[in-house]
Structure formats: C-alpha cells, structure tokens
Design an enzyme around this catalytic site. Structure first.
Site, PDB file in Angstrom:
ATOM      1  N   HIS A 199       0.844  -1.207   0.000  1.00  0.00           N
ATOM      2  CA  HIS A 199       0.000   0.000   0.000  1.00  0.00           C
ATOM      3  C   HIS A 199       0.872   1.247   0.000  1.00  0.00           C
ATOM      4  CE1 HIS A 199      -3.899   2.032   1.714  1.00  0.00           C
ATOM      5  NE2 HIS A 199      -3.189   2.893   1.003  1.00  0.00           N
ATOM      6  N   HIS A 237      -6.445  -0.134   5.267  1.00  0.00           N
ATOM      7  CA  HIS A 237      -6.534   0.388   6.634  1.00  0.00           C
ATOM      8  C   HIS A 237      -7.144  -0.623   7.594  1.00  0.00           C
ATOM      9  CE1 HIS A 237      -7.094   3.850   3.734  1.00  0.00           C
ATOM     10  NE2 HIS A 237      -5.858   3.974   4.150  1.00  0.00           N
ATOM     11  N   GLU A 291       1.560   2.888   3.392  1.00  0.00           N
ATOM     12  CA  GLU A 291       1.216   4.162   2.743  1.00  0.00           C
ATOM     13  C   GLU A 291       2.305   5.202   2.961  1.00  0.00           C
ATOM     14  OE1 GLU A 291      -2.832   5.815   3.504  1.00  0.00           O
ATOM     15  OE2 GLU A 291      -1.860   7.634   2.720  1.00  0.00           O
TER      16      GLU A 291
END
Lengths: 339, 339, 339, 339, 339, 339
Positions: free
Chosen positions: D6, D218, D283
C-alpha cells in the site's frame, strides 16, 4: 332578480394574444397592454349578454377565466400584469354594462409569493373599480408544488382585507400542470381540499375572522357527497372533546355556488348544506355550455333546473337566486350606486 | 430580386389566443384550431406585405415567431399542435400570396424528445405545403436544461431528412425561462453555442452530411466578432494535428443571415465570413422594427444599408440578396412552380 | 508607455498543485500554502517578462488565471484560501518587479455567498498589497445555477468598496461546468449578460454609484457586434419614455478591453464604443498565445495590430495604450509610489 | 524481503498542476500531458526511495494518491485522462526503479458509469505496464450519491477481468464531498461498507469468482473492531439457516493491509483475522507520515512495530511481510521478470 | 453494583402498532395513545428483567429502541408524539421497577428542525419523570441528508440544557434509509463521525460546555481502532500549533460504552481510552442477543467477558461497572430518592 | 344474503408491530413474520365478527387496511413482505371462518415498480388462498409523485391476470404523504382520478379487456356528484365525434361500492349510476365506525340505511346486497366450495 355570482368575462382574442406574448417574452417587451378596441370589446360583451338574456340572468358577477390565470408562471411581474389586465377588461365591461355585470377580481397569486401583492390588487379593484369580490386560488403552484392550505396564517392578510372591504372570495383553482389531472378535475380536488382544511378543528380562520365570507365553487367539490366520511371523523373527535362543533355546522360556515349542471346534484346540494348557504352560479358561458343532445337544453341553463326542484319554497329560491348574494356581497348595491 | 430569408409570419391575435388556450387547458379541450377567418388572415397579411413593399423586398421566407414556439411546455401534444397550427397559417398565407411568401416550418421540438416528430413535421410541410426550409432550435429546454449540442447524433435523423428533401435549417432559439437572459439575448448565446459546436474539430456533422445547409441567425451570434479567440484555439490544435482545417474554414461551412440592424456590423460580417456565406434577412417586421429617432429610418430596412457598403461588388450584392438563397434553398423555385 | 490591463499571473506548477490538493482534501489538510521557492517564482516571472518585453508592454496588470478560480467549489474555505494564495503570489511578483507588474485581485466569490468576503479580500489586497483593481465574476456558479445579475443589489456592497478604494473591476467569468459551453465560450456569454444587465433601463447601478468603473473583458462579448438589436429595443422603450438615454450612451458607461486578437474586431470595437472607452489588454500569455502559421505572428501581440489601424489618431492610441488606464486605475501611480 | 503493498506514487507538482488544468478547463485544452521532465521525476522518486530505505522496505506497490483521483468530476474524459496520467507516471517510476516499485493502477471510475472503461484501463496497465494490481473505489460519487455496493453485478465485469489477469484489488475510496466526513474518515466508512456488503449472506461475489482477491485498506475499516455486532447478526441468521458460514469465515474471504499506525491496532487486527489474511502496507509517505513528538518515531514506520508484537511467529511475520503478497499478487515476480 | 447504561425498553407490540398507525395516518387520527394495559406492560417488563437477572445486571438505563425512532418522518408532530409515547412507556416501567430501571429519553429530533422541541422534551423527562440521560442522534435525516455535525452551534441549546439538568447524552443514531448501509452499520458510521467532529481542533464544544458529558455508543465506532490515523493528523497540526492537545487527550473528553460483544474488542477499548472513560453497557436484550453456537453463551452477556480480562484491576472494574456511571449520571441517585 | 365487499381485516397489534419493525430495520432483520398466536388472532376475529353479526352482514370480503399498506416505502422487499404478511393473515382468518370471510389481496405495488410482482402475488393469493379479488392503488407514490394513470398500458399485465383469474379490483389508495391531504381525503381524490381516466375517450382499457371488472371505493369519489361537468365535456367531444358513447355510459362500465355513510348520498349514488352498478360495502369496522350522538346509530351500519330508501325495489336491494357481488366476484362460490 336573478344574480349569477359565478361568471367569467368574455373577452376578444386580443386579451389572450396579450397573454401569449407575455409568456413568450417573459416580460421583456415591457408591460404593454392587450390593445382591445371598444368595438371588439363590445362584440364580445354582446355575445355574452345575449346568452344571459336567453337564460334569464339579470346580473352576473364576472371574474377572469380561472384556467387562464397562469399563477405558476415566472417572473412574478407577468403574472401580475396579466391579472391586472384581466381585471381592467372586467372593469371596462362593468362600466359599459352597469345593469348587467359586477366585477370579481383575480389576484396576482404566485407559488409561495408575498400575499401583499394580492392584498393591494384587491384594494385597487374594489376601491377604483367598485369590484364586489375576488377569486381565491388555493393552489397557485398549479399542481406542481405544496402551498400552505387555506387555514394557514399565510392567507390572513388577505382575509383581513376582504373583511375590511366587505368582499367575499370565490375559491377556484386555475390551470393544472400535474398530468394526472385536467384543470377541470383539479378544480374539484382543490375545492375539496379547501373545504376540508377550512372546516377542520385545527383551523382558526372563522374564529379569527368571524365576518369572512368564502364561497366554494362547483357545489363544494366532493365534500357534500362524501359528507358521511367527515361526519364520522368529527364524531370521533367529539368523543374526545365534546365541545367541538358538528361537521355539518363547520360546513355551513362556508357558502357554495350552484355550478353543478344537473338537477339531481343541485337537489342534493340544497339538502346537504341548506339553501341558506347556496348562491346561484352558472359559469355561463363556460364549462357547462354544452347542449344535451337528448333534451336540447344547455347544461348551464340552471334557472329552470332549480325552479323544477319541487320541494324548494319561494323563500328558498329567493335566497338562492338573489338574497344570499346580496347578503354576502354587500357591495353589489354600492357598486350600482357609484356608476 | 430581393429575397429575405428571415421573416416571421404576421398572424391575427386569434392565433395567439389559441396558444393561450392550449397552455391554459394543457390540451384538455382537444386540439381545436385557431379559427381565423379569411378576412382577419388577410388583414394581417396585408399589413405585412405593405411593409415588405415599403423596403423593396420581393420575396420573404416566413416562419413561426420563434419566441412564441413554447418548445419547453408540456404535454408534448400541445407543442405539436401549436407548431402545426403555426405552419398551417404560414401555408395559408403562402398559398394566398405565392408571389410574396415562401414557408419555413417550425418543428415540434421538445426537451430531449424523440426527434422523429420533427422529421415527420418537416416532411409534411415540405411535401404537402411546399415549404422551403425549417427553423432549428438548439435549446428546446428554453434555458432550463441541457440539450445535446448540434453536433450530437441526436440531431442526425433530422439532418438526413433535410438533405433528402433539399431544405436548409435556420438556427434560431425560441423563448428563454432563465431569468438572467431575455429571449433576445438567449438567441445570441444559442447561436454562438451552435456555431462553436458545429465548427469544433470533434464535430462530424459536415463529414457525415456534406450536403447539409445550416444558416445561423443574426449574423452568427458572437462568433465573427470573437473570431480571434477561436482561431487561436484552433492554431494550438493544429500544432498537435496539422491536418486540421483552419477555424475560418470551419466557419465557412455555415451560412449567416444579415439580421444585424446596423451598417458597421453588416460590413464586419461580410468581411469576416465572406459574401458567399451571407443571406439577406431582416426579420421585418420584428425585433428590428424600431425607428431611429435621429435618422427617422427603421432599423430593419436593411437593403439600403447593405447597398451603402461601398466595397461590395455587384456580384457580392447579388449573392447576398438572391443568389445564395437560391443556391441553398433549391425549393424556392420548385415551390413557385407548384402553385 | 504601454499599459496592458488584462494579464494573468504566470506561476510555477506548485501553485496549481496546491489547488489540486485543496480540491482533493476539501481543506482537511488545513490552509497550508503552495510552498513556492523564490527561485521557482522568479523562473516563472522571467518567462512572463520576456514575453512582455518582446511585445513592447511596459506595465501589465496581473490577476489570477480566471478559469482556475474554482468559485463553485465547496467548502467556501477552500475557495477563499485559493483566491488568497493567488493574490499573494501576484503581490509577491509585483513586489519583485514593481516596474513591470501591478496587482488585480481575484475575489472569494461563491454561488449566492455573502459578498462581505469579497469586500474584505478587496480591501486587504488594495491596502496591504497596493493592488489596483479586481476581477468580478458574474457567474460564480460556473454554469450550474442562477446568480443575481450585476444590476442586483446583491453586488452593491462590493461596488461601494470599489468606489471607496478607487479601484475598477474587470468583468471576467471563471470555469464552466455546463457541458454545452467551454469556459472560453462562457466568458463571452457572461460578458454579454453583464453588459446587457448593467445597461438595461431598470439598472440603477450607475445612478447609485456614479464613480464606479467597470471594464468588460474581451471587447464586450457579443454586444458591440449585436448592437443593432439592443438599439432597436431601446428605441421602442424611448417611444414610451423619451427621457431614457440611448443604448449607445448606456454602453459608454462601461469600459472594454482590447483582448480580441484580430485587427478587424479591434477596429470594429473602437468604432462602436469609441477609444475613450477602450483599454489595452492582451492576456499575454494566455488564450491568444498562438502563432498564426501564415503570418508567423502571435495573436496576442496586439500593439502592432492596433498601431496598424490607420484612422486612429495619436490621441486615440494614447488613450487606449495608457491614458484611459491611468484615468480609471488611479492607484497605478499610487502603487508605484509605495514601493 | 519486505513488500509494502500500500504505497502511493510521489510525483512532482507538475502532475497535480496538470490535474488543476483539467478541472479548470474541463478538457477544453485537450488531453495534453503533465510534461514532467526526467529530472523532476527522479527528484520525486529519490525522496520517496530514501524514505523506503530508511524503514527497510524492499519493494513497494505504488498506486495513484487516492484522494486525488476525482472520480466524481465531469466530463468523464477528464477523469479518464487523469487516471491514465497517474498510471503512466507510476509505470515510468516502475521502469526507472524496477527493484523498488511495482505498479497498482487507478481505474477511471465514475458515478454509475460504464464499468467497461475500468476493465480496459486495467488490461492496459497490466498488459502494457506489467502492473500487479488495481485500486477499487466503492464510492466514485465521492460522498454525493448512491453507488451499487461491491456485491452488485455492476462490478462483475471488472472482477472477471481481475481474475483473468491474476491481479487483486485494493479497496480504497478517493475524495469526499460530503461535508460531514473528511476524505480520511470516508475511507473508513467506505471500507466498512465494502466489507459488510461483500461478507453478507446475500452476496454471491466469492461464489461467482472463487479466485477473486480483494484487499481492504486500513485494516478493514471498523469491522474487525466491531466484529461482535456482525457475529451476533450472523448467529441469528444461522438459527434460520444453519448452513450459512460463520461471519468470521466470511471475513476471512478478504485480505487486510496493515495501514493502522499503532501497535495495539495491528496486534488486534492479526488476532481477529489471522496473519494469513494480512499484508504489510504503510502508505509511506502518506497519511501516517507524522512524527510522534514523544517517541520521535514516524507513525508509518510499521516494520519495527509489527516486529515488536511478541506473539507473532516467524511464519506469521513472513506471511505478513512477503508471503501473502506473493500469493495474491502473482504478477509481482512476472513483473520482475519482464524488466 | 452493576449498572448497564445502554439498555432499550422492552414494550409489547401495542407500542409499535401505535407507531405503525401514526405512520399510516400521518397523524390524522390525532395523537391517540398506544393503549397498553398494565398486564401487557408487565409481561414485557418481566421478560426483560429476567434477562437482566440472568446476567447479573442490577440497574439498567433504558431508552427507546433507537432504530424505531423514525426521526426523518413527517409531519414533525408524529415524530414528537412517538418519542413522547416511548418516553412515557419508559417512565411507566421505571416507576413500576424503581430498583431495576432508570430512564433515558429519546428526543423529538427532526432533520434541521428547531432544537427547542428537544430541549423541552428533555426537561419534561428529567423534571417530571426523573430521567437521568438522553439519546442524541447525530443524523435525524436517517441517511438521507446533511445535518450539522455535533460541534455545530445548532446543538448548543441542547448541550446547555443537559449541563443545567446534569444529564449526559448517549450518542446513538436511529434508522437508516441509505440503501448502502443497514441501520446497524450506520450506527458505527455516525458514532465515528460524532467522535471525529467533537474531537477536531475546530470544535469549541468542550471549551463552551466544560461540564458536558457525552457517551459514544458501541465503543466509539471505528475511532479507537483507527486511532493511528487521527493521531498522525493531529501530530501534523501540532507541528503548526504546538499548543494543541494530543488526539488521545481529545478522545478522553468523551466517554464510551462497552457494547462490543467480544473480549478482544473490549480489551482493546480499555487499553485505548482507559477505564476512566468506559461505562458498562450491553443493550441486553438487543443487537447482541444471539447465542454463539460454539460456546453457548449469549453475546450480550458481557459481565463475565469483562471480568475475564486479566489485567483489569478491581478499581478498573468498579469504574466500568458502576463508578463512572455514578459520576456522569448524577441523577441516578436523585432518581432513586424521588421514588 | 348480505355480502359486504369492502371490509378490512382486524388483526392484533402484533401485525402492525411487525410493520414497524420492517420500517425501522428496512429489512435488515430479514423477512421474519408477525408471530401472531392463534389465540390473539381469534380474539381479533371475534371482535370483528361480533360487529358483522350486529349489523346483519353474512359474508364480508376482507382486504388489508389500505392506509397501512406503505406502498411508497423502500426497499421494495419490505413492501412485498408486508403485503404478503397481510394477505397471509387474511387467508388465515378466511380459513378459520369460511362462512364469514372471503379474501381480497393487497398487491406489492411500488412507485413505478415492475407490475410483475403484483401479478405474481395476485396469482398466489387466488390460487393458493382462494382469494376472490384484489385492491388496486392508483397512487403507490402515496402523494409524492406521478404514477401512470389507470388507463396506461403499465397496468395491462395486471388487468390481463385479473381477467384470466376472474377476479375484480377494488380501487383504493393507501397512505398519503402530501401534507395538503389526509389519507382519507386522498382516497376521494384518487378515486375521482381513477374514474375520470378510465372513462375518458382516450382510454382503451375496456375495449382491450371487455371482461375486466373494476369497483371504485366510496361511491366513486366526487364523480357522481360532479357528473354534470363531465357530461358537458363529453357532449362537446360528441359534437366533433358523434360515435362517442355518453359519459353516463362510460360511468356504467365501472362498479361502485356503498361506503358513503349517509342516506342522502346513497340515494344519490343509486340514482346516478343505477343499482346494477352498486355493491354493498361498509368498511365495518373502519372509517365509518363512529356513533352519531343524535341518533345513537353507527355510521357504518348501512343495511338499514339502504333499506330505508323507499324507491328501491326488491330487485334493486337484491342486486346491491348480493347479486352484483356474486356476478362480478365469481370466485365467491368457488371459494366456498374449496373449504
């Protein structure tokens, strides 16, 4: 004397061409005017008068053709100009034929618009033109929206002015853009909504304006015929609150015209609300101007129809044809005097 | 010979009263008809013809008054009835005055409606009434919505029929309900949108219909005057794709009428698009029918204005006054022959 | 001296990346800032200045790129932050190059939003940054809704502040979300709507604010070219009310820039509104920054184009290139003094 | 080897300035391109790579910045151009740094738009650019409307193509225009909606596409934490239909990334869904790129955080850091091979 | 003593049949009442009490079933009547079982409605019925619109009254008409939105009302689990403004109930927000009333689950089971005294 | 024998509590069922039967309470479940009391929904439960939208199935969310709209389905009373097209029940449409279940009221009380046989 309280003006095509221009230009050409010559005006009036003479009507209260009033159009200015043009044509015909016509004004109603414009036009028509009443459209959205019902305080300034001037309103919707209902069917729907909201126990209209006079067109819509339904509801409300008045009593706070076009319905109306609450009306020439092929009679030639109802007393007829009109339209005679 | 390709019918108020009735009744009274007597019709025609004679117009192409066409009203049936009634009045005047008028039909356009109705009415008017062209409204929503632009395939069936019948379209919007624009200002906006979308590189209209003829009203809206803006954009597109035609070339795929009302603008138009692409039009009587108080001239008396432009050759004038019209309206002579 | 009153700031991509972030985050990341280094800023400024030097412009009034102003986005805070960031970048370039640039601010306009935010940002830019004018977008809905037109009292507080501060507005719309119009076509539509509404007889703007100065971008949209249409309408209005001023007089209450990109249109503009009402503008670099492949000239190199119009006197040119700008932008010299 | 599934691309401001231009012009300037020089591209990549090196990530799957994807904008063409530009920048970085990055494409999703455009872009990215996965936004309306949920057949053509190509989707919403939720909060809401609709008993997605792999960003939104609520509901459904699978079993049809930023939540996630279903994601750089002032650690430096969870076995860690990624992203090695 | 602060009333079907009638009649039958006999009421209460006895709950705070509250229905009167009927049934059960129940009132919330109605009903329930708290629905639109978030001044009059009366609110949404979310999923979404908006730095709620107590249902929605995301955001805000409090500190301005139904999540909650901020709640009987077929335990039998969390001290448990409730519901004992 | 064709089922509160749950959960709890015990069911049935016995009704056709049918709610599944639950309760009561009740089913109508669902439920109820008729709601939008009127082909599949099965429809609207009309007033409006659209000359319903039987509730709404208005319109249409049938003939294509609650209206109805077209109906217990305080009679005790109408012959009474019902509900006896 026979007074027809529900008539609409006969005007030459110039008036409606003026409307078409307002709608097409949305007011860009300015207010302008229909430009109707005295000759064209008189032609239209004479056709109308001949019809009244033919059916024995002595005096007719004339208002704008309701389905032409375009209350839902924009901008507001063209609605106002158009209503005023109609009222001015009516005033002209009344001045030309004071023994035949009295004026009932349209109002520049718009969806949710400030009611002040209506109050002012009413005052103008009564004070300057000696009009004797007004039309009241419960649905200026013309089937496209949700106006406050007639018991709402939105309408109170207009009611106050009506009482002050001594003029009643004839409840009458205008056009209808809802494709499920023609304008004619919408008349009946809106009259029924008007009666039910004015008569419901929550309404404070007649407590607030005891001298207010409201006439419901076309014999009260569906309400007299469906009265059992509303009586039953009120009886249940009375169980909780015995002080409430009966539904029939509420119904008799209003007035009804006779624009029903058949004997059975007229007979029924008189029985249900009493001749004390009925006013002769024909809308002649108008929706009822059709000839029954079997009898050859025009449907809006209602005087003989009413006279044929055997159980009506002389006093009943007098009330329907004249007395009730004189009582709730006190300016009928004032107007006569000022000419 | 002077051919004015942009005229609108002069009809008596009965026609517009008929429209007012359709709008008020929303069609409940049935189709009916305007009921115009021959006498009233001829009165209106004669007023119109006298104006044409006064300014030296030999033949005028007449169409419905665009701002009256009510394309955005509902139900669709009243739009159709109204357009047909207009076309029928025009056909009647053309039959009555074959040396003076040719017919250009309105189309029953509606917001997002099936274009087939337009195709059929075009065919009816051309085949039954010998009409020579049609009006094309790029915005039947009348300022209230988002129609596909004229390059969209939505319009192709109509274009195909125009080519088949050999009739051009005059691009002309109708009324406008957007309160920020009058109908007259909306004309200019919509003409500009029409030109820009028909001329943009993505448009396939003229590739698909090489014989299609489209005339833009009022000298092309804003586009000739703002041409630098669009040239610059095209130059940048050409940098990426040099095969693209210049914007001026695109512009000359269309035709423009001369409904501009002042010498400077007409001079400018001829310079920008060339007289090969301009057709004499005056809309007389109409928006330009106003007298300049300083000169005493009517603004729509455009023949002398054009003749006063010194640099126009005889051939230029012939093109503008007659030749271009004959070229793209081939049915002008057919129509003459059939009477 | 040549003053170009219609220029837009050249900023490095960081500024527009900042906008992209505001739109993506809808403000969640806080106000932040574009984070443009002095070096990147100067790179962008130098590219811009070299262009101005190349075409002989001495001083340019620079404002935000209008099509980037995103007035219709939500929440209001990101519109405000974005406009302020633009104005701050402009202020920085003006401080860096006081002999070359003056600032014209964007305003945080939003659809139907409280105009106070605009009044405050105007005051901030003029008082803190010595800006000399502002952009005024007649359509902050960016083609999606119906704003009050420029004659509406909605705009009065802004006009009052403009007069108080002695700064004019350049009317210029921003982006356009209506798919029928590009933002560039919408510029012309909105300028035309602005002129027509400010010039109409109902407008009280110049009676209320006699010292208000409003410049219309792009040579006034379509109005000078279509002037005959509006003259005719006014002549008809004057028939009813001879006291009304002529339409050309109304038109000369406004100012027009020269952002037209071709000689014919510029010539036409000067003839129609007079050089007293025209201000030199090029938007260089911008929409006109394209090279005509036949001539090799950039379309926005307008100085030689204007100079090539033979009938313009020395005084005419002085007015267009400098004098009119100095007259209606009095802070041009004030600003010079404060540096 | 540590694979971070991610990540989002780090691009220079030119990319986002390109987006700002598309939004401002609505595509009028044509497709164009961000015009990013190799130098500026590499600057951005190097900053990103240094971060990865600093935290021990070997390979990162990079996709467009989700909150920048503007799926709800119009016209569709600018959404498509923008998504493609992002994917192309990613492809460029992957080609430049094949040992560091693999591509995950954005899709040109639009509210209710034809899913074919997404199928085609997915195919393009996988076949031409060796991308290994895609982002899937359950709400292209960006908080303004009602998209079919992920169990709806609307999405089936995309699922079929994913299975055919052997690429999974990372469920990740984009921006949010609903003022009650930031885009960041909307992520969590939409992930929860995605999980609940994919796991509900009515969903036929995994019956229809047994080889479909879907990763929820998430850590699965709110669902693992609120799992008791959904278990209870399923238990009640099982009472009526004992053949139904347990909710925890449904939950384990999906995969979850570790983008949670704190040890407690990661520990919790592993316990609730099992390490067999978890993929390392950070991320980085992105939402978690903030330094805890007390510890001095960056919140998105998750490798040590996961390693500090004592109860995880070596096999658990291997699964989370590498094995699961290799299993459901089979093209990870294909991609490596093709360079 | 074990106090369950999150229970909902068990009422006989008569109550919900009353609701069905209100919805069907839209209030036309008048207010009426559910007409529940003492016998039927007691039957329902006894079933409920037996459940509480079975799980060791001493006292439960009961409020209306949230998903039944129909806040988005019209007219406002039926919402109000329905809420009041619920509160009256609760008052009746509390009076009947003062050792077992305390009342928490629903409020007559409506989309955008005047908050005064809620203030008045709160006062009525506390003063007349000795209620100890209220439910607060952050989304009376029930998934169909955009209410001001809980930090908006719209809610301040209610907060002021809560502080004045010494009663806290339990944040709990009602039904959900958005087809993408079940009411149960909407609970979690709305609780998360509530927490994030009350905790954001722009919120002035706790500065304005330092004594306000707000309990978030279901363990705070997604926020404790997703806390890393919000911490990171706050850390970045603190970089700009170091005076800002940490996100965890903001989080501890609120209270959370234990309606989570599994040990792992409860353990997690206690770790993340601290037992000082947690109140025992089960919603028994309700969403968690399902039997785990493997263990045979009811999911909402949470007392043993909490007791099985080894690291909780005696003080922790006391806080969760009783002390915190007594602290923020001071009327718990007042209420006891008044019976 | 006295057959009352307009009755509605008396069910215990459990049925309506089930509805309240469906509305609150929007179907999330699954279909479930009302869970009505045989005892509670019989209690309700006995109360109802005692009323019928008291007024001399031998057999009553019972359908769902119309105002409870919630046709406008979403999702479609809860409307369907609810309608089916009602029909199932009715089937149960009919099975329990075959000498007293016959079933008339509600249909799962939704605004603009696929009519197939209604066709299927009709078939289920007739074939599985021996129902003898159905309710038909002309406005499943419940006052919020615009359904096709009953002459539209939308309804044809249902009409075809009605003819195939030999069951008539009772036209009856349900609730009303338009605040200007109560559901009770909306009944009358919709019945009137139904009659007018089925009777208009454009309707092809009875030409297409000669064996279709449609009964209008409540004596036909307003139409019999306002018949003159519609006769006049038809007379005008006949002038253009003499082949058209008279309006009274159209009116007699339909049937009318006697749910009017007062002798005058019933007398009127019989006179206007003829006893051949009237069916005894009372809706007892229901809207008319109120006691007139003056007479002590229940308004819905209509048998003696009808018997008191002197001019009705024995045959007339037989038709109204039994024969007409047997003629158009042929399954009345079939149903009896199958038990």
């Amino acid at each position: 004397m026979v007074i027809d309280i529900h008539g609409h003006v006969s005007a030459p095509p110039e008036l409606y061409a003026y409307k078409a221009n307002l709608l097409a230009s949305r007011g860009y050409h300015g207010r302008g005017n229909p430009g109707i010559s005295a000759h064209r005006m008189e032609e239209a009036a004479q056709r109308h008068i001949r019809l009244l003479e033919g059916v024995g009507t002595d005096l007719q209260l004339i208002s704008p053709r309701p389905f032409q009033l375009m209350h839902s159009e924009t901008p507001e200015s063209i609605v106002r100009w158009w209503v005023e043009a109609n009222n001015d044509v009516i005033a002209r015909q009344c001045r030309d034929h004071p023994d035949r016509f009295r004026g009932v004004c349209g109002l520049p109603q718009t969806p949710g618009g400030d009611i002040t414009a209506c109050v002012e036009e009413l005052e103008r028509c009564v004070k300057e033109h000696q009009f004797v009443g007004c039309l009241l459209n419960p649905d200026p959205t013309e089937g496209t929206g949700l106006m406050p019902t007639l018991d709402d305080e939105y309408w109170y300034p207009l009611y106050a002015k009506m009482v002050e001037l001594g003029v009643p309103a004839l409840v009458h919707s205008t056009a209808c853009k809802n494709p499920r209902e023609t304008y004619s069917a919408h008349f009946i729907t809106e009259e029924s909504i008007a009666v039910l909201n004015l008569c419901k126990v929550e309404s404070q209209v007649f407590q607030t304006f005891p001298d207010l006079h409201i006439v419901i067109s076309h014999g009260g819509g569906s309400v007299p015929y469906q009265v059992g339904r509303w009586r039953a509801h009120r009886f249940r409300e009375q169980e909780a609150n015995p002080a409430l008045e009966a539904f029939d009593e509420s119904l008799r706070r209003l007035y009804y015209d006779t624009v029903l076009y058949n004997q059975e319905s007229l007979d029924f109306l008189f029985r249900m609300v009493g001749t004390e609450r009925c006013l002769f009306g024909t809308e002649n020439p108008g929706s009822g101007s059709a000839r029954d092929p079997r009898t050859g009679a025009m449907l809006d030639d209602l005087k003989p129809v009413i006279e044929s109802i055997g159980w009506l007393s002389q006093a009943d007829r007098a009330r329907v044809f004249e007395d009730n009109a004189r009582a709730i339209y006190p300016r009928l005679s004032v107007a006569a005097a000022t000419r």
